[in-house]
Enzyme design. Structure first.
Site, PDB file in Angstrom:
ATOM      1  N   CYS A 129     -10.810  23.618  22.435  1.00 57.11           N
ATOM      2  CA  CYS A 129     -12.015  22.995  21.860  1.00 57.11           C
ATOM      3  C   CYS A 129     -12.956  23.975  21.172  1.00 57.11           C
ATOM      4  O   CYS A 129     -13.250  23.848  19.991  1.00 57.11           O
ATOM      5  CB  CYS A 129     -12.779  22.243  22.956  1.00 57.11           C
ATOM      6  SG  CYS A 129     -11.860  20.911  23.750  1.00 57.11           S
ATOM      7  N   HIS A 174     -19.016  23.992  20.950  1.00 57.62           N
ATOM      8  CA  HIS A 174     -18.296  23.808  22.218  1.00 57.62           C
ATOM      9  C   HIS A 174     -19.112  23.092  23.288  1.00 57.62           C
ATOM     10  O   HIS A 174     -18.618  22.197  23.972  1.00 57.62           O
ATOM     11  CB  HIS A 174     -17.825  25.152  22.773  1.00 57.62           C
ATOM     12  CG  HIS A 174     -17.150  25.023  24.107  1.00 57.62           C
ATOM     13  ND1 HIS A 174     -16.004  24.280  24.290  1.00 57.62           N
ATOM     14  CD2 HIS A 174     -17.476  25.513  25.325  1.00 57.62           C
ATOM     15  CE1 HIS A 174     -15.635  24.337  25.553  1.00 57.62           C
ATOM     16  NE2 HIS A 174     -16.510  25.071  26.206  1.00 57.62           N
ATOM     17  N   ASP A 205     -10.540  17.638  17.086  1.00 58.10           N
ATOM     18  CA  ASP A 205     -10.597  19.099  17.221  1.00 58.10           C
ATOM     19  C   ASP A 205      -9.256  19.724  17.588  1.00 58.10           C
ATOM     20  O   ASP A 205      -9.078  20.931  17.460  1.00 58.10           O
ATOM     21  CB  ASP A 205     -11.703  19.542  18.182  1.00 58.10           C
ATOM     22  CG  ASP A 205     -11.492  19.098  19.620  1.00 58.10           C
ATOM     23  OD1 ASP A 205     -10.608  18.250  19.890  1.00 58.10           O
ATOM     24  OD2 ASP A 205     -12.239  19.585  20.490  1.00 58.10           O
TER      25      ASP A 205
END
Length: 497
Positions: A77, A136, A341
């Protein structure tokens, strides 16, 4: 009237009319709605998965340039999002970790950090709003799972506003791993199931609150006299696979297909795969994933059901936002981008998770709708690294930074363009991988030395057999391409393996 005054009045009227005509003919700089969806692999109706209930994303895809072969640069991620934001291939191990934006941006002085595309847009007059997980951290602020929210923003100078509604969970980290009763994986120390189907409304989980925030913000943004960038980050279908029961009820579990290949590929090894640690830390799951044997078909279907329910739930939230965009009359001047993502193995190659250099982890959703442009489908290979320069061109801004990607606008206008690069690089697990329209070549830098894996998607679409040893000429050919993407990330073998 004095003849001079009459002439002056006529001149003013003509100038006013000409200015009005010029203003009407000059298009406004487009707004941008960017929707990031966590762990969304290309398993939607629009990508040919007719068993998936994704009507809102499918409708948007029909109006968009739908990229059928989009691959992320890093299958985790934080690093994937960092790559998206800065448009550069990773050159250090920091840049392939989840804390990439924290270490490379948040903790750096302005002169030492790379510029994000958000900074570029903001510096050119865009009003930038973030809601949810764009970098993030799930609300854009840096703090650990069990800590209270901090005031350290992850992307300084990128946002005019960064918003999140943590609801009954209290913090964004708890909401990210939240269950319908207000509990979360963090404080329960993993003593939870990896799924939940609660009889609640959409606001019973965090993404419903995020959609509501976006709807209200669009009403405000309509009144602003400047273009906006609205970044909207949804959590699902990230683990835990939670969704209101009504989305589970869209599926007959017995009809959900299993992974087409659930074994270690021939001539590959466990070292190229993943032990599914993230999935297994949900300690109350009925079975554990392993590279030694597949989970039972019954439990595999249950988890795939849970994932698809979460996809349908987030699809409904996207629909609410798109409907509001239409209601506010903003759709006609707003570019809409949906980006996953990274992908996710759902039992493929025995893996339940991301973090591999296989297509299941690297391939994700990408669609771009441009006002007034028809939808089309693009088969050529593109990379997340290409999104930054594409955004600059869509916004009519100069490319005045050293970026590693290329604008995809040429493909959006001409999907069969002969000038397009048609390959993408990815990095992880001490490996560098290049994906072309037909092959994936991966070079791993391990303690015992370099290991090559080659897959031919024309004859082996699910990556069941590594054919590197029997195709040395093809390996040599693709190795020259791979070496162009070698940024020096892996210089030495690991200390241990």
């Amino acid at each position: 009237m004095n003849p001079f005054k009459l002439l002056l009045t006529i001149a003013c009227l003509c100038a006013s009319t000409a200015f009005a005509r010029q203003s009407a003919e000059t298009p406004k700089q487009p707004n941008i709605l960017f929707i990031a969806i966590d762990d969304l692999r290309p398993e939607l109706g629009a990508y040919g998965a007719d068993y998936v209930h994704s009507p809102n994303l499918d409708r948007l895809a029909a109006q968009s340039s739908l990229f059928k072969n989009h691959f992320v640069t890093v299958p985790t991620c934080g690093a994937s999002r960092y790559n998206l934001l800065v448009g550069k291939l990773p050159k250090s191990t920091v840049e392939i970790g989840n804390m990439a934006a924290v270490q490379m941006i948040s903790q750096k002085e302005k002169a030492e950090r790379p510029e994000t595309f958000l900074e570029k847009l903001r510096g050119s007059g865009y009003y930038t709003v973030g809601i949810g997980k764009i970098s993030h951290h799930p609300d854009g602020y840096v703090y650990d799972y069990l800590e209270p929210k901090s005031d350290q923003i992850e992307l300084p100078d990128s946002w005019d506003e960064m918003l999140f509604d943590a609801g009954k969970w209290g913090t964004a980290h708890h909401a990210f791993f939240g269950y319908a009763d207000g509990s979360n994986r963090n404080t329960l120390k993993g003593q939870v199931k990896p799924y939940e189907a609660a009889d609640v409304g959409d606001e019973g989980y965090a993404d419903g609150l995020t959609a509501n925030l976006a709807v209200e913000k669009l009403k405000e943004l309509k009144g602003k006299n400047q273009p906006f960038f609205l970044g909207l980050g949804f959590f699902k279908p990230h683990l835990p696979f939670t969704a209101p029961k009504k989305y589970w009820d869209l599926y007959e579990e017995e009809a959900i297909p299993l992974a087409p290949f659930s074994e270690i590929p021939e001539n590959s090894s466990k070292a190229s795969l993943l032990a599914s640690g993230e999935f297994n830390q949900y300690a109350l799951g009925e079975e554990k994933a392993s590279l030694d044997a597949a989970m039972s078909e019954e439990y595999s279907r249950k988890i795939r059901h849970a994932y698809l329910a979460a996809v349908s739930y987030v699809d409904a939230q996207v629909g609410k936002v798109l409907d509001e965009l239409e209601r506010q009359g903003l759709a006609e001047n707003t570019i809409v981008i949906v980006w996953g993502d990274h992908g996710w193995h759902l039992g493929d190659q025995l893996v339940w998770g991301k973090h591999t250099l296989f297509d299941r982890a690297l391939q994700s959703v990408l669609m771009v709708r441009r006002p007034g442009k028809p939808g089309n489908q693009i088969e050529q290979v593109v990379s997340t690294t290409d999104i930054f320069p594409t955004l600059l061109e869509l916004a009519g801004m100069p490319r005045d930074l050293a970026l590693d990607g290329e604008s995809m606008l040429v493909l959006m206008d001409s999907p069969d363009s002969a000038t397009w690069r048609d390959y993408a690089y990815s990095y992880y697990n001490r490996g560098i991988s290049v994906r072309t329209s037909r092959y994936r070549l991966t070079e791993y830098f391990r303690k015992e030395g370099k290991v090559m894996e080659l897959y031919d998607f024309e004859v082996d679409p699910f990556q069941t057999k590594n054919i590197a040893a029997e195709n040395p000429e093809k390996v040599e050919e693709l190795l020259k391409l791979l070496e162009k993407g070698d940024t020096g990330l892996y210089q030495k073998p690991p200390a241990d393996n």
